[in-house]
Design a protein around this motif. Structure first.
Motif, mmCIF file in Angstrom:
data_model
loop_
_atom_site.group_PDB
_atom_site.id
_atom_site.type_symbol
_atom_site.label_atom_id
_atom_site.label_comp_id
_atom_site.label_asym_id
_atom_site.label_seq_id
_atom_site.Cartn_x
_atom_site.Cartn_y
_atom_site.Cartn_z
ATOM 1 N N VAL A 190 0.820 -1.213 0.000
ATOM 2 C CA VAL A 190 0.000 0.000 0.000
ATOM 3 C C VAL A 190 0.854 1.263 0.000
ATOM 4 O O VAL A 190 0.406 2.320 -0.454
ATOM 5 N N LEU A 191 2.101 1.162 0.525
ATOM 6 C CA LEU A 191 2.973 2.334 0.553
ATOM 7 C C LEU A 191 3.791 2.480 -0.725
ATOM 8 O O LEU A 191 4.333 3.551 -0.999
ATOM 9 N N GLY A 192 3.883 1.413 -1.503
ATOM 10 C CA GLY A 192 4.656 1.478 -2.744
ATOM 11 C C GLY A 192 6.139 1.643 -2.457
ATOM 12 O O GLY A 192 6.706 0.941 -1.607
ATOM 13 N N ASP A 193 6.761 2.555 -3.154
ATOM 14 C CA ASP A 193 8.200 2.771 -3.003
ATOM 15 C C ASP A 193 8.561 3.589 -1.767
ATOM 16 O O ASP A 193 9.745 3.766 -1.459
ATOM 17 N N ASP A 194 7.560 4.092 -1.064
ATOM 18 C CA ASP A 194 7.810 4.955 0.094
ATOM 19 C C ASP A 194 8.042 4.118 1.351
ATOM 20 O O ASP A 194 7.138 3.916 2.159
ATOM 21 N N GLU A 195 9.269 3.603 1.497
ATOM 22 C CA GLU A 195 9.582 2.841 2.702
ATOM 23 C C GLU A 195 9.550 3.781 3.908
ATOM 24 O O GLU A 195 10.065 4.890 3.877
ATOM 25 N N LYS A 196 8.953 3.305 4.982
ATOM 26 C CA LYS A 196 8.757 4.138 6.167
ATOM 27 C C LYS A 196 9.372 3.460 7.382
ATOM 28 O O LYS A 196 9.241 2.251 7.565
ATOM 29 N N ARG A 197 10.052 4.263 8.214
ATOM 30 C CA ARG A 197 10.560 3.743 9.480
ATOM 31 C C ARG A 197 9.675 4.264 10.601
ATOM 32 O O ARG A 197 9.522 5.477 10.763
ATOM 33 N N PHE A 198 9.111 3.359 11.364
ATOM 34 C CA PHE A 198 8.218 3.735 12.458
ATOM 35 C C PHE A 198 8.988 3.797 13.775
ATOM 36 O O PHE A 198 9.856 2.963 14.048
ATOM 37 N N ASP A 199 8.652 4.793 14.589
ATOM 38 C CA ASP A 199 9.354 4.970 15.859
ATOM 39 C C ASP A 199 9.109 3.801 16.805
ATOM 40 O O ASP A 199 10.019 3.356 17.497
ATOM 41 N N PHE A 200 7.866 3.324 16.827
ATOM 42 C CA PHE A 200 7.510 2.190 17.680
ATOM 43 C C PHE A 200 6.562 1.273 16.924
ATOM 44 O O PHE A 200 5.777 1.724 16.085
ATOM 45 N N VAL A 201 6.622 0.004 17.276
ATOM 46 C CA VAL A 201 5.632 -0.969 16.820
ATOM 47 C C VAL A 201 5.175 -1.750 18.044
ATOM 48 O O VAL A 201 6.002 -2.268 18.806
ATOM 49 N N VAL A 202 3.868 -1.796 18.237
ATOM 50 C CA VAL A 202 3.283 -2.597 19.313
ATOM 51 C C VAL A 202 2.387 -3.643 18.665
ATOM 52 O O VAL A 202 1.428 -3.295 17.967
#
Length: 295
Positions: free
Chosen positions: A178-190
């Motif tokens: 769904v994000l395509g080429d826009d890799e995202k780094r998330f601060d936290f994952v729960v």
């Protein structure tokens, strides 16, 4: 509890800064320690009546000592800083440290020759410590975000919420889709048994165009993530800087189901606690797989 933007705005905090926010003396000390030997060698320039002769003496013994001289004018050039020389040519600052003539031009044109000869500086190690302290103030904007992450981390720890930090979206193929080429780094994952929360955290004590950009970006990001079954985007933000971007924040608030500040983050904690939330059935395995997992 029903969402209430007016209440949300009234809860925004003026600052998240404690006294250790202003200077990272551990980092400053390490930066100075890394070049201390060269600075001690350059100390012989202080009080020199014949500066060229003093430079030549160092040059003949250890010419690499001059490689740290950019910090003496509060610059971290790292081979990239371009300046005009005395005849108007563009030169890389570091290139001036490749010859005695270049070193002398640097000392004379920056004013350091006069500073050294008049002994306005008595010790370059102490002098550079002061410079590093000044340069460290430039890191405060990034540090504010790290402080906010630390606060959220503390809240999670106190409530026995298991989480991971700095996790990339590429970990989940369905999110990547769904994000395509826009890799995202998330601060936290729960991760709970019912849902995986992908969390962004920030704090803004002052306004600026960046706030509008952040609100706009998350307004676009949230529905993409929320469209994937089992995932939800969560934004934890605070700071009176948002008062300057109130309209854009309100737009985001109305379009992102899960926005919290440091006052109402307890609502998010309550939501998580409705679920069981093991990261894996074997925590020890998780720890060995990723040093970023904090339990």
């Amino acid at each position: 509890m029903a969402k209430d933007f007016q209440r949300f705005m009234s809860q925004l905090q003026e600052t998240n800064q404690t006294l250790d926010f202003f200077c990272d003396f551990k980092k400053i000390s390490q930066n100075v320690e890394n070049i201390k030997l060269s600075l001690c060698i350059l100390n012989s320039l202080i009080g020199a009546k014949d500066m060229r002769s003093a430079v030549e003496t160092i040059w003949n013994r250890d010419k690499t000592a001059f490689n740290v001289m950019d910090i003496l004018i509060a610059v971290r050039s790292e081979g990239k800083k371009v300046v005009l020389d005395k005849i108007g040519n563009c030169v890389v600052l570091d290139s001036m440290f490749k010859s005695v003539d270049g070193v002398m031009e640097f000392l004379d044109d920056t004013g350091l020759t006069e500073i050294f000869q008049s002994r306005r500086i008595t010790n370059l190690v102490d002098y550079v410590f002061g410079i590093e302290t000044g340069l460290d103030t430039n890191a405060r904007k990034n540090r504010s975000g790290h402080v906010m992450e630390g606060i959220v981390k503390h809240i999670f720890d106190n409530n026995n919420i298991k989480y991971r930090q700095e996790v990339y979206s590429s970990e989940w193929p369905e999110i990547t889709k769904v994000l395509g080429d826009d890799e995202k780094r998330f601060d936290f994952v729960v991760k709970t048994t019912g849902k995986t929360y992908l969390i962004e955290v920030n704090f803004y004590s002052s306004g600026g165009s960046k706030l509008n950009e952040v609100a706009r970006a998350y307004t676009d990001l949230a529905p993409k993530i929320n469209s994937v079954s089992g995932f939800e985007f969560v934004w934890i933000t605070d700071g009176i800087g948002w008062k300057s971007a109130r309209n854009k924040l309100q737009e985001a608030y109305n379009n992102i189901p899960s926005i919290y500040n440091l006052t109402d983050i307890s609502d998010f904690v309550d939501q998580i606690e409705k679920w069981q939330y093991p990261l894996t059935s074997n925590p020890q395995t998780t720890i060995s797989q990723s040093s970023r997992v904090i339990v």
